[in-house]
Design an enzyme around this catalytic site. Structure first.
Site, PDB file in Angstrom:
ATOM      1  N   ASN A   1     -14.540 -13.079  -5.033  1.00 37.74           N
ATOM      2  CA  ASN A   1     -15.244 -14.101  -5.801  1.00 37.74           C
ATOM      3  C   ASN A   1     -16.755 -14.080  -5.612  1.00 37.74           C
ATOM      4  OD1 ASN A   1     -13.014 -15.200  -7.057  1.00 37.74           O
ATOM      5  ND2 ASN A   1     -12.587 -16.585  -5.378  1.00 37.74           N
TER       6      ASN A   1
ATOM      7  N   THR B   1      -9.683  -7.549  -3.608  1.00 38.72           N
ATOM      8  CA  THR B   1      -9.531  -8.700  -2.737  1.00 38.72           C
ATOM      9  C   THR B   1      -8.061  -8.947  -2.463  1.00 38.72           C
ATOM     10  OG1 THR B   1     -10.051 -11.042  -2.483  1.00 38.72           O
ATOM     11  CG2 THR B   1      -9.562 -10.305  -4.694  1.00 38.72           C
ATOM     12  N   ILE B   2      -7.778  -9.622  -1.373  1.00 34.42           N
ATOM     13  CA  ILE B   2      -6.413 -10.019  -1.087  1.00 34.42           C
ATOM     14  C   ILE B   2      -6.189 -11.467  -1.468  1.00 34.42           C
ATOM     15  CG2 ILE B   2      -6.121  -8.329   0.735  1.00 34.42           C
ATOM     16  CD1 ILE B   2      -6.425 -10.721   2.723  1.00 34.42           C
ATOM     17  N   ASP B   3      -7.262 -12.161  -1.812  1.00 33.81           N
ATOM     18  CA  ASP B   3      -7.123 -13.569  -2.183  1.00 33.81           C
ATOM     19  C   ASP B   3      -6.532 -13.666  -3.582  1.00 33.81           C
ATOM     20  OD1 ASP B   3      -8.232 -14.303   0.223  1.00 33.81           O
ATOM     21  OD2 ASP B   3     -10.261 -14.251  -0.569  1.00 33.81           O
TER      22      ASP B   3
ATOM     23  N   MET C   1      -4.503 -14.627   7.399  1.00 34.55           N
ATOM     24  CA  MET C   1      -5.382 -15.515   6.644  1.00 34.55           C
ATOM     25  C   MET C   1      -5.709 -14.964   5.262  1.00 34.55           C
ATOM     26  SD  MET C   1      -7.888 -16.534   9.778  1.00 34.55           S
ATOM     27  CE  MET C   1      -8.886 -17.625   8.800  1.00 34.55           C
ATOM     28  N   GLY C   2      -6.087 -15.868   4.371  1.00 37.01           N
ATOM     29  CA  GLY C   2      -6.524 -15.546   3.013  1.00 37.01           C
ATOM     30  C   GLY C   2      -6.182 -16.706   2.097  1.00 37.01           C
TER      31      GLY C   2
END
Length: 105
Positions: A10, A38-40, A82-83
């Site tokens: 982002n 991204t992994i988000d 996390m993410g």
């Protein structure tokens, strides 16, 4: 320079937008591309990003290796993954669980 590719999530997408707007404001011909990596799970207009598969594979592999270390030590270990909206990574960690004695998932 006429083409600018910015790889990331982002914040990188927002930076690419800012670079494009600055170039446009200064009448500089520049094509700006944001390449999602991204992994988000919250980039707009995308159902997934290339980072998903490699992140899931990494988590499963890391948990498998961690499991071997943990078997030799007493106690309990808690791993935190996390993410943003990245529950799929936690779900992928189940791939590290093997049936006792079979070596298979």
């Amino acid at each position: 320079m006429r083409y600018f590719f910015y790889i990331g999530g982002n914040d990188s997408a927002d930076t690419a937008r800012i670079v494009y707007e600055l170039a446009k404001r200064n009448n500089y011909e520049l094509r700006v591309f944001h390449v999602p990596k991204t992994i988000d799970n919250d980039l707009r207009v995308h159902d997934h990003c290339p980072g998903y598969g490699s992140a899931a594979k990494f988590v499963a592999s890391a948990m498998m290796g961690d499991n071997y270390d943990n078997k030799s030590l007493p106690g309990i270990k808690i791993n935190i993954i996390m993410g943003r909206n990245a529950g799929f990574l936690t779900a992928a960690s189940i791939l590290a669980r093997q049936r006792e004695g079979t070596g298979r998932i």
